[in-house]
Design an enzyme around this catalytic site. Structure first.
Site, PDB file in Angstrom:
ATOM      1  N   THR A 179       0.834  -1.202   0.000  1.00 49.35           N
ATOM      2  CA  THR A 179       0.000   0.000   0.000  1.00 49.35           C
ATOM      3  C   THR A 179       0.868   1.250   0.000  1.00 49.35           C
ATOM      4  O   THR A 179       0.627   2.193  -0.765  1.00 49.35           O
ATOM      5  CB  THR A 179      -0.946   0.006   1.208  1.00 49.35           C
ATOM      6  OG1 THR A 179      -1.764  -1.163   1.167  1.00 49.35           O
ATOM      7  CG2 THR A 179      -1.837   1.234   1.197  1.00 49.35           C
ATOM      8  N   ASP A 180       1.885   1.271   0.830  1.00 48.23           N
ATOM      9  CA  ASP A 180       2.831   2.387   0.821  1.00 48.23           C
ATOM     10  C   ASP A 180       3.494   2.521  -0.542  1.00 48.23           C
ATOM     11  O   ASP A 180       3.624   3.623  -1.080  1.00 48.23           O
ATOM     12  CB  ASP A 180       3.910   2.166   1.880  1.00 48.23           C
ATOM     13  CG  ASP A 180       3.467   2.581   3.278  1.00 48.23           C
ATOM     14  OD1 ASP A 180       2.512   3.366   3.394  1.00 48.23           O
ATOM     15  OD2 ASP A 180       4.085   2.116   4.252  1.00 48.23           O
TER      16      ASP A 180
END
Length: 406
Positions: A179-180
């Site tokens: 996600t990052d």
């Protein structure tokens, strides 16, 4: 490659007020493409990830340094400046740097930058050409805007954990902070688009990036699966929701991946494993049929694959033109001849060690290639250098140090 080779973002200055991974990943891509990225860090401690170890880089004597492997992965080609943004003097430094930059990237909580007088509206009123990118967990508006966002929590929030892991097991996060990383890549694309717009119009703009938005967007076909089909996709383990067989199989000495993409490949697979009749069976002749009957088909394939060792299967499948591959650990990955041929590891000189090994950028540009100019910086390594570039003299720098602002 010579550093004199032209780079796509040469002449672009990026003020990087981010830490941990999503923001630093974005700014490292920009730095690899030639931007001058100034990484602003907290005096004394710096980016949180500097302490996220072991492992740490080892010096020439084999002793651990203060440079964690985690920090090193996302901060190549940057310059480090230490500033206490909570002080008025520090805010004045950031303001001066921002107004000499093309791009500002920050990942503070919603509202924090306004408290410091460093929000997009304030800075862009002084310089309308500034591209201002905010990265937060949930975005600048909505009922969760004030919440902090962390990759593992967003993987749960955004549904990724619900479709990751064994079918009969618990929800599972992905092994790296995807996600990052996706948010960082989306932010990079948005910044490049905003710079292109500024080139055409003279106007910068504000970019609002949220981890949750990126997580929902990256559900891709599974998001569409739910929206179009009205069914919540279950966890499939190492299988695929819409293609069969497209998964990991156990073999005599480990595991392999088989990725059959069409019915012709399935027929060839059946020949290779000695079960040609399966391709003629109406239950398995088409992909749609195989998806419906996977519970019967996959055990038949698995039983066949257990009969031979990994390398024998990989060679046979490759010879038949069936997409496949090994399940490598990271030692296997970095020893692989293709990975080595593509130069995916670089050693860069480092002030505390002979060299630091880093994973190379995957971007290949023919006219403006990526350059690995220098290793991730030491904390505050370039503070004096950067401040002089924006007009501070020795007395001014000494006064900032005396006040604790840098």
């Amino acid at each position: 490659m010579s550093v004199a080779t032209p780079q796509a973002l040469a002449g672009v200055r990026v003020l990087d007020l981010t830490r941990v991974l999503a923001g630093p990943w974005c700014t490292q891509v920009l730095a690899d493409l030639g931007a001058d990225v100034i990484k602003v860090e907290r005096p004394g401690s710096g980016d949180d990830t500097r302490g996220w170890g072991p492992p740490f880089l080892r010096d020439a004597d084999g002793d651990d340094t203060a440079e964690s492997a985690y920090y090193l992965c996302a901060n190549r080609n940057k310059r480090s400046l230490t500033v206490d943004i909570a002080t008025e003097e520090g805010q004045a430094v950031i303001r001066r740097l921002a107004l000499s930059s093309d791009v500002l990237v920050e990942n503070f909580k919603v509202g924090d930058m306004a408290r410091y007088g460093l929000d997009a509206a304030t800075l862009r009123a002084a310089d309308p050409r500034l591209v201002y990118c905010s990265i937060t967990g949930f975005g600048q508006d909505g009922p969760y805007a004030q919440r902090a966002g962390y990759d593992v929590a967003i993987q749960g929030f955004g549904g990724l954990m619900s479709v990751t892991g064994a079918a009969d097991g618990e929800p599972q996060k992905v092994g790296v902070a995807v996600t990052d990383l996706f948010t960082g890549m989306y932010a990079t694309v948005a910044i490049l688009a905003a710079l292109r717009h500024r080139d055409a119009t003279g106007e910068g703009q504000v970019i609002d990036m949220a981890l949750l938005d990126a997580q929902v967007a990256m559900l891709a076909n599974l998001g569409s699966h739910y929206l179009v089909g009205g069914e919540v996709p279950p966890r499939q383990g190492n299988a695929h929701a819409n293609i069969v067989p497209y998964q990991v199989f156990a073999v005599a000495d480990g595991h392999i991946v088989v990725a059959v993409g069409n019915d012709r490949q399935f027929a060839r697979l059946c020949d290779v494993i000695g079960l040609p009749a399966l391709a003629q069976d109406a239950r398995y002749a088409t992909n749609a049929a195989r998806v419906r009957h996977r519970d019967v088909l996959v055990p038949l394939l698995q039983a066949a694959f257990r009969q031979r060792q990994r390398q024998a299967w990989l060679q046979a499948l490759e010879d038949a033109g069936i997409p496949c591959g090994p399940v490598n650990d990271l030692a296997d990955v970095f020893a692989d001849p293709q990975v080595q041929a593509r130069g995916m590891v670089a050693g860069l000189p480092h002030p505390l060690a002979d060299a630091v090994p880093l994973v190379n950028s995957p971007i290949r540009l023919s006219a403006t290639p990526v350059a690995h100019r220098h290793a991730p910086p030491l904390l505050g390594q370039h503070t004096n250098e950067v401040l002089r570039e924006v007009g501070y003299d020795d007395d001014g720098i000494a006064a900032l140090r005396g006040s604790g602002a840098i």
